[in-house]
Design a protein around this motif. Structure first.
Motif, PDB file in Angstrom:
ATOM      1  N   TYR A 287      86.584  25.063  62.808  1.00  0.00           N
ATOM      2  CA  TYR A 287      87.133  23.838  63.406  1.00  0.00           C
ATOM      3  C   TYR A 287      88.480  24.099  64.070  1.00  0.00           C
ATOM      4  CZ  TYR A 287      88.576  18.955  63.851  1.00  0.00           C
ATOM      5  OH  TYR A 287      88.980  17.735  64.341  1.00  0.00           O
ATOM      6  N   LYS A 288      88.618  23.648  65.318  1.00  0.00           N
ATOM      7  CA  LYS A 288      89.853  23.802  66.099  1.00  0.00           C
ATOM      8  C   LYS A 288      90.330  22.460  66.652  1.00  0.00           C
ATOM      9  CE  LYS A 288      89.592  28.294  65.664  1.00  0.00           C
ATOM     10  NZ  LYS A 288      90.500  29.028  64.750  1.00  0.00           N
ATOM     11  N   GLY A 289      89.879  21.384  66.033  1.00  0.00           N
ATOM     12  CA  GLY A 289      90.213  20.058  66.532  1.00  0.00           C
ATOM     13  C   GLY A 289      91.519  19.517  65.984  1.00  0.00           C
ATOM     14  N   GLU A 290      91.725  18.224  66.160  1.00  0.00           N
ATOM     15  CA  GLU A 290      93.002  17.595  65.826  1.00  0.00           C
ATOM     16  C   GLU A 290      93.039  16.986  64.423  1.00  0.00           C
ATOM     17  OE1 GLU A 290      93.714  14.720  68.847  1.00  0.00           O
ATOM     18  OE2 GLU A 290      93.921  16.205  70.467  1.00  0.00           O
ATOM     19  N   GLU A 291      91.920  16.900  63.741  1.00  0.00           N
ATOM     20  CA  GLU A 291      91.894  16.276  62.417  1.00  0.00           C
ATOM     21  C   GLU A 291      92.485  17.234  61.388  1.00  0.00           C
ATOM     22  OE1 GLU A 291      88.705  13.827  59.635  1.00  0.00           O
ATOM     23  OE2 GLU A 291      88.226  14.308  61.726  1.00  0.00           O
TER      24      GLU A 291
ATOM     25  N   ASP B  97      79.501  14.675  68.720  1.00  0.00           N
ATOM     26  CA  ASP B  97      80.917  14.457  69.059  1.00  0.00           C
ATOM     27  C   ASP B  97      81.796  15.541  68.470  1.00  0.00           C
ATOM     28  OD1 ASP B  97      80.262  12.190  70.457  1.00  0.00           O
ATOM     29  OD2 ASP B  97      80.827  10.792  68.859  1.00  0.00           O
ATOM     30  N   TYR B  98      81.554  15.908  67.226  1.00  0.00           N
ATOM     31  CA  TYR B  98      82.378  16.932  66.588  1.00  0.00           C
ATOM     32  C   TYR B  98      82.159  18.306  67.221  1.00  0.00           C
ATOM     33  CZ  TYR B  98      84.609  14.364  62.763  1.00  0.00           C
ATOM     34  OH  TYR B  98      85.417  13.532  62.023  1.00  0.00           O
ATOM     35  N   LEU B  99      80.943  18.592  67.684  1.00  0.00           N
ATOM     36  CA  LEU B  99      80.696  19.852  68.380  1.00  0.00           C
ATOM     37  C   LEU B  99      81.434  19.895  69.718  1.00  0.00           C
ATOM     38  CD1 LEU B  99      76.895  20.393  67.665  1.00  0.00           C
ATOM     39  CD2 LEU B  99      78.771  21.887  66.930  1.00  0.00           C
ATOM     40  N   GLU B 100      81.633  18.725  70.298  1.00  0.00           N
ATOM     41  CA  GLU B 100      82.350  18.648  71.565  1.00  0.00           C
ATOM     42  C   GLU B 100      83.862  18.716  71.368  1.00  0.00           C
ATOM     43  OE1 GLU B 100      82.926  15.545  75.348  1.00  0.00           O
ATOM     44  OE2 GLU B 100      81.540  15.064  73.712  1.00  0.00           O
ATOM     45  N   LYS B 101      84.355  18.179  70.223  1.00  0.00           N
ATOM     46  CA  LYS B 101      85.800  17.982  70.076  1.00  0.00           C
ATOM     47  C   LYS B 101      86.448  18.815  68.980  1.00  0.00           C
ATOM     48  CE  LYS B 101      85.352  13.174  71.594  1.00  0.00           C
ATOM     49  NZ  LYS B 101      85.453  11.750  71.196  1.00  0.00           N
ATOM     50  N   GLY B 102      85.815  19.861  68.526  1.00  0.00           N
ATOM     51  CA  GLY B 102      86.529  20.634  67.509  1.00  0.00           C
ATOM     52  C   GLY B 102      85.786  21.789  66.869  1.00  0.00           C
ATOM     53  N   PHE B 103      84.529  21.593  66.487  1.00  0.00           N
ATOM     54  CA  PHE B 103      83.808  22.675  65.821  1.00  0.00           C
ATOM     55  C   PHE B 103      83.243  23.652  66.844  1.00  0.00           C
ATOM     56  CE2 PHE B 103      83.685  19.565  62.328  1.00  0.00           C
ATOM     57  CZ  PHE B 103      84.123  20.387  61.295  1.00  0.00           C
ATOM     58  N   LYS B 104      83.530  24.939  66.614  1.00  0.00           N
ATOM     59  CA  LYS B 104      83.107  25.971  67.559  1.00  0.00           C
ATOM     60  C   LYS B 104      81.750  26.563  67.204  1.00  0.00           C
ATOM     61  CE  LYS B 104      86.933  25.488  69.793  1.00  0.00           C
ATOM     62  NZ  LYS B 104      86.928  24.815  71.107  1.00  0.00           N
ATOM     63  N   ILE B 105      81.271  26.293  65.984  1.00  0.00           N
ATOM     64  CA  ILE B 105      79.961  26.813  65.563  1.00  0.00           C
ATOM     65  C   ILE B 105      79.173  25.701  64.879  1.00  0.00           C
ATOM     66  CG2 ILE B 105      78.716  28.480  64.115  1.00  0.00           C
ATOM     67  CD1 ILE B 105      81.102  30.322  64.278  1.00  0.00           C
ATOM     68  N   GLY B 106      77.930  25.531  65.275  1.00  0.00           N
ATOM     69  CA  GLY B 106      77.011  24.612  64.616  1.00  0.00           C
ATOM     70  C   GLY B 106      75.717  25.332  64.316  1.00  0.00           C
ATOM     71  N   THR B 107      75.229  25.237  63.079  1.00  0.00           N
ATOM     72  CA  THR B 107      73.983  25.906  62.705  1.00  0.00           C
ATOM     73  C   THR B 107      73.005  24.884  62.154  1.00  0.00           C
ATOM     74  OG1 THR B 107      75.228  27.899  62.124  1.00  0.00           O
ATOM     75  CG2 THR B 107      72.944  27.780  61.374  1.00  0.00           C
ATOM     76  N   LEU B 108      71.841  24.831  62.739  1.00  0.00           N
ATOM     77  CA  LEU B 108      70.751  23.980  62.267  1.00  0.00           C
ATOM     78  C   LEU B 108      69.769  24.852  61.510  1.00  0.00           C
ATOM     79  CD1 LEU B 108      68.890  21.449  62.180  1.00  0.00           C
ATOM     80  CD2 LEU B 108      68.039  22.159  64.445  1.00  0.00           C
ATOM     81  N   PHE B 109      69.548  24.536  60.242  1.00  0.00           N
ATOM     82  CA  PHE B 109      68.600  25.273  59.411  1.00  0.00           C
ATOM     83  C   PHE B 109      67.316  24.456  59.294  1.00  0.00           C
ATOM     84  CE2 PHE B 109      72.848  26.445  58.122  1.00  0.00           C
ATOM     85  CZ  PHE B 109      72.793  27.826  57.922  1.00  0.00           C
ATOM     86  N   THR B 110      66.189  25.051  59.648  1.00  0.00           N
ATOM     87  CA  THR B 110      64.891  24.411  59.467  1.00  0.00           C
ATOM     88  C   THR B 110      63.957  25.400  58.783  1.00  0.00           C
ATOM     89  OG1 THR B 110      63.721  25.090  61.481  1.00  0.00           O
ATOM     90  CG2 THR B 110      65.303  23.274  61.689  1.00  0.00           C
ATOM     91  N   THR B 111      62.808  24.933  58.387  1.00  0.00           N
ATOM     92  CA  THR B 111      61.854  25.835  57.738  1.00  0.00           C
ATOM     93  C   THR B 111      61.124  26.709  58.751  1.00  0.00           C
ATOM     94  OG1 THR B 111      60.157  24.103  57.803  1.00  0.00           O
ATOM     95  CG2 THR B 111      61.487  24.263  55.807  1.00  0.00           C
ATOM     96  N   GLU B 112      61.297  26.416  60.047  1.00  0.00           N
ATOM     97  CA  GLU B 112      60.635  27.203  61.091  1.00  0.00           C
ATOM     98  C   GLU B 112      61.565  28.201  61.766  1.00  0.00           C
ATOM     99  OE1 GLU B 112      59.057  24.233  63.692  1.00  0.00           O
ATOM    100  OE2 GLU B 112      57.258  23.927  62.464  1.00  0.00           O
ATOM    101  N   LYS B 113      62.847  27.830  61.879  1.00  0.00           N
ATOM    102  CA  LYS B 113      63.816  28.692  62.558  1.00  0.00           C
ATOM    103  C   LYS B 113      65.213  28.176  62.254  1.00  0.00           C
ATOM    104  CE  LYS B 113      63.610  25.833  66.724  1.00  0.00           C
ATOM    105  NZ  LYS B 113      63.219  25.746  68.137  1.00  0.00           N
ATOM    106  N   ASP B 114      66.216  29.013  62.533  1.00  0.00           N
ATOM    107  CA  ASP B 114      67.611  28.594  62.512  1.00  0.00           C
ATOM    108  C   ASP B 114      68.140  28.631  63.935  1.00  0.00           C
ATOM    109  OD1 ASP B 114      67.330  28.511  59.801  1.00  0.00           O
ATOM    110  OD2 ASP B 114      68.623  30.232  59.378  1.00  0.00           O
TER     111      ASP B 114
END
Length: 395
Positions: A31-35, A80-97
């Motif tokens: 996270y590199k945002g303002e919060e 919104d958080y991916l746009e305004k602060g978090f530089k990495i987002g990971t979605l975990f599913t049973t088919e793929k990440d």
């Protein structure tokens, strides 16, 4: 591909995994945002009252905050958080990440890797806790009106069932500190209707596979007769209930002595019996600390806490702590390692203190003298003429 399309692709995949029941979780990091102090967000699916929600854990530097959202609202927040602060987002599913990452040079990439989870976790908000005492096929639980004939816990007995298991969890951890085969006889002083006595017998015999004798000591004859009938129906051959008082019971061959909610000096009587028997484990949950409170009130010694003890409720709490503190010191004097911690006996009752003594090596004369000086100083400070347990031992 433009950054916006990458985020849309990520959130679209998130929606699809929820619809297809392949969703595992989402993690947002770097996270590199303002919060201030926000470090990470973790998102998981839950079901509350049959309604699907996404629980978001906002992980700050010194605390976690959890909030539940409708899925669409949560997805919008994630975007919104991916746009305004978090530089990495990971979605975990049973088919793929799926990993959405903004690199140091400002470039955004979306990568797909093999699934790290093969099955979706349970979405139940209140996960069924693994319990040492199971409700099924327990005739004593049915006889005591905890479960029906099919082993289902009655709605009005849920708290009692949780209490039983909480108690067994505590005792099981203490018993594990003793050498194997130590517990050959248990005395439960003031056993009442026997809920906890039966559960302990069940645990010792069914789970630990011990041949331990268990005795419930109860003053009320009707309770004794009821519990012995239930024990007979359950074929608990080494469980017996006897009528009598803690003071009069012969505990000489007891390895584990228990006294939950023995009133006032009856707790001292129980500890005295346990120490005299050289019991390997003594467990008491005291209540009604009247004897020491009367001593403090009568002598009215001025000390550093007088500004507190002039109030009745604070005096009561002070008397509780002093009473149990001296009990712990006396246990130490006789070579017991002591533990004092909170014991939540029921969801609708106050927290209680559990005083535990584990038999250790006997102390030398010097250490015993130090403990006696501590007891003496404590009594003088609070204006206590005597402590009942101290008087029983004539210390």
């Amino acid at each position: 591909m433009p950054v916006l399309l990458y985020r849309e692709q990520f959130t679209t995949a998130l929606k699809e995994s929820l619809n297809a029941a392949t969703f595992v979780k989402v993690s947002l990091g770097n996270y590199k945002g303002e919060e201030e102090a926000l470090k990470q967000m973790l998102i998981r699916k839950i079901v509350i009252k049959r309604e699907e929600k996404l629980a978001i854990t906002y992980r700050y530097k010194t605390r976690d905050v959890v909030k539940n959202y409708a899925p669409d609202e949560a997805i919008s927040l994630i975007s919104d958080y991916l746009e305004k602060g978090f530089k990495i987002g990971t979605l975990f599913t049973t088919e793929k990440d799926l990993i959405l990452e903004e690199l140091n040079n400002g470039k955004v990439v979306l990568r797909e890797i093999a699934a790290s989870a093969k099955a979706a976790p349970s979405a139940s908000h209140d996960k069924e806790k693994a319990r040492l005492i199971k409700p099924d096929s327990k005739s004593y639980l049915t006889e005591l009106k905890i479960t029906d004939a099919d082993g289902k816990v009655f709605k009005n007995a849920q708290d009692k069932f949780r209490q039983i298991n909480h108690y067994i969890e505590i005792l099981s951890s203490l018993i594990k500190e003793l050498p194997a085969g130590t517990i050959k006889k248990v005395a439960d002083m003031g056993s009442g209707k026997g809920y906890l006595t039966f559960a302990l017998y069940d645990y010792l015999h069914s789970v630990l596979k011990l041949e331990t004798e268990v005795v419930g000591v109860e003053y009320r004859q009707d309770m004794v007769e009821l519990c012995n009938q239930v024990a007979d129906k359950a074929a608990f051959d080494q469980l017996n209930f006897v009528q009598g008082t803690i003071e009069d019971y012969n505990a000489d061959d007891v390895n584990l002595l228990i006294a939950l909610h023995a009133c006032d000096t009856a707790t001292d009587d129980a500890i005295f019996k346990g120490i005299k028997a050289n019991a390997e484990l003594i467990v008491v949950a005291p209540c009604c600390h009247k004897q020491i409170r009367r001593e403090i009130e009568q002598n009215k010694v001025k000390n550093d806490v007088s500004f507190l003890t002039k109030y009745g409720i604070f005096l009561e709490r002070q008397a509780e702590m002093v009473t149990d503190g001296i009990r712990a010191l006396i246990l130490e004097y006789f070579g017991y390692k002591t533990k004092v911690f909170e014991f939540i006996s029921d969801a609708h009752t106050p927290k209680n203190v559990l005083v535990v003594g584990l038999k250790g090596k006997a102390h030398g004369a010097e250490r015993k003298a130090e403990i006696l000086l501590k007891i003496k100083a404590s009594k003088e400070y609070f204006g206590i003429g005597y402590h009942h347990l101290e008087r029983l031992f004539e210390l």
